[in-house]
Write a protein that holds these residues in place. Structure first.
Motif, mmCIF file in Angstrom:
data_model
loop_
_atom_site.group_PDB
_atom_site.id
_atom_site.type_symbol
_atom_site.label_atom_id
_atom_site.label_comp_id
_atom_site.label_asym_id
_atom_site.label_seq_id
_atom_site.Cartn_x
_atom_site.Cartn_y
_atom_site.Cartn_z
ATOM 1 N N ALA A 144 -1.049 7.282 -1.814
ATOM 2 C CA ALA A 144 -0.840 7.049 -0.282
ATOM 3 C C ALA A 144 -1.842 8.450 0.413
ATOM 4 N N MET B 165 2.145 5.322 2.723
ATOM 5 C CA MET B 165 2.589 4.337 1.691
ATOM 6 C C MET B 165 3.357 3.517 2.183
ATOM 7 N N THR C 31 0.614 -1.002 -0.615
ATOM 8 C CA THR C 31 1.964 -0.216 0.578
ATOM 9 C C THR C 31 3.096 -1.108 0.289
ATOM 10 N N GLY D 126 2.805 1.057 4.966
ATOM 11 C CA GLY D 126 1.465 0.795 4.773
ATOM 12 C C GLY D 126 2.030 -0.841 5.554
ATOM 13 N N GLU E 293 1.739 5.510 -6.791
ATOM 14 C CA GLU E 293 2.475 5.409 -5.037
ATOM 15 C C GLU E 293 2.449 6.617 -4.293
ATOM 16 N N GLY F 207 -4.727 -1.219 1.373
ATOM 17 C CA GLY F 207 -3.505 -0.782 1.598
ATOM 18 C C GLY F 207 -2.480 -2.012 1.705
#
Length: 376
Positions: free
Chosen positions: A278, A194, A212, A196, A274, A209
């Motif tokens: 992830a 998450m 992120t 990243g 999110e 990502g």
């Protein structure tokens, strides 16, 4: 790890070769001297490389586990290279190359065939270092201490070619997470995904990502930051969640405060989108890695060595799917109670004190205490 890829019909020969290499290495004087030269070169190269990540990883472990276990030198100190001889290597092999510490893993072959080869080439074999029982095994458990390691270094002349790389200061802040044997290992793996991040020059694209937190909250908002990346190191008895960032030396204080704010924000609200993103990224990374046969037998070997069993990919995916926002908040709240580990490399004139970094991580907003400077 010793690995061979070959046709399945050559299994007998392959296991015979592996057993020979592992249990009966010759270790000639010429080989040892060549390896000493290679190690010297690699140590010099590491100190000159523009990418300081291996050095910073070494430093953050030394700060987090001062003078014990995973905090000890991973790279051979220069003064020890000459001391490494056949006797020392045999002493190490005698202590650590024992049946209870070995796993023979295979992919694409029948289990019984592998067992038969193990009986033939690995059982009852007298290794080259003799059959005396091991006695000096280090069974110490990692003790997390927290702390700071600073290396003042001129980073202005680090470049791979004619185009100079801007002078950067590198900071890594870490906190103790958990071992890979604990149930919280999966929530920490999701949290790491998450967060990243990456380099500011990374190209976008699926799976890169770009959504992120370290991209959205840090690299997209603060264009003077060159890098912000999350790492999760996990061991049998401990773990470390870190964020590495780099920027111009004049902006080190601001960069550190951005990192402390991100750590504190981890314990706040986790959005459903999110979190799902992830989890999906973690599962896709896991499944893509396991498409490669060499990775599969490394995974089998590592898991069996560490846990005496192997979780199949679908079992791991189920564990990832079960992670809730509350799990993330719980593990972060516990993590933030620890003292931080800090590694700093480069021009450290603007680096806040360790006490200020610790205070920021203990605060509600992650802000560093204000510093007032008086000039006459």
């Amino acid at each position: 790890m010793y690995a061979v890829s070959a046709e399945a019909k050559g299994l007998d020969t392959v296991v015979s070769l592996l057993a020979d290499v592992v249990l009966k290495p010759r270790l000639t004087d010429e080989e040892i001297e060549m390896t000493r030269m290679a190690v010297r070169f690699e140590l010099e190269d590491m100190n000159m490389r523009p990418d300081p990540e291996p050095l910073l990883t070494e430093m953050i472990h030394a700060a987090a586990y001062r003078d014990n276990t995973v905090g000890l030198d991973r790279f051979c100190p220069v003064e020890n290279i000459e001391k490494m001889d056949r006797n020392i290597l045999h002493s190490y092999l005698k202590n650590y190359y024992t049946p209870d510490r070995m796993v023979l893993a295979g992919v694409g072959i029948e289990h019984e065939q592998l067992v038969e080869c193990a009986r033939k080439y690995l059982v009852g074999v007298n290794p080259v270092w003799g059959s005396a029982k091991s006695k000096d095994i280090d069974r110490s458990v990692a003790q997390y201490t927290g702390g700071i390691i600073k290396v003042e270094k001129d980073m202005s002349n680090v470049s791979l070619g004619p185009t100079p790389i801007p002078e950067l200061t590198h900071i890594m802040i870490g906190l103790e997470s958990c071992s890979f044997l604990e149930d919280d290992f999966i929530p920490f793996a999701v949290l790491n995904m998450m967060m990243g991040g990456g380099g500011s020059f990374s190209a976008g694209g699926p799976g890169k990502g770009m959504f992120t937190r370290l991209y959205l909250n840090v690299l997209n908002r603060h264009h003077w930051m060159y890098n912000a990346t999350s790492y999760h190191h996990s061991y049998e008895d401990t773990g470390l969640l870190c964020i590495h960032a780099s920027a111009d030396p004049k902006q080190v204080r601001e960069m550190v405060e951005i990192l402390t704010k991100e750590f504190v924000l981890m314990s706040g609200t986790v959005g459903e989108v999110e979190l799902e993103r992830a989890k999906t990224q973690l599962k896709s990374m896991l499944m893509m890695n396991l498409e490669s046969r060499p990775v599969i037998f490394e995974d089998v070997g590592r898991q069996v060595l560490a846990t005496s069993t192997r979780k199949l990919p679908h079992e791991l995916c189920d564990l990832i799917d079960n992670v809730k926002a509350g799990d993330i908040k719980r593990v972060v709240t516990k993590m933030l109670r620890n003292k931080p580990a800090v590694a700093a490399l480069g021009d450290l004139t603007e680096l806040p004190t360790y006490e200020h970094i610790q205070a920021a991580l203990s605060s509600k907003d992650g802000q560093l205490p204000r510093v007032y400077r008086f000039f006459r």
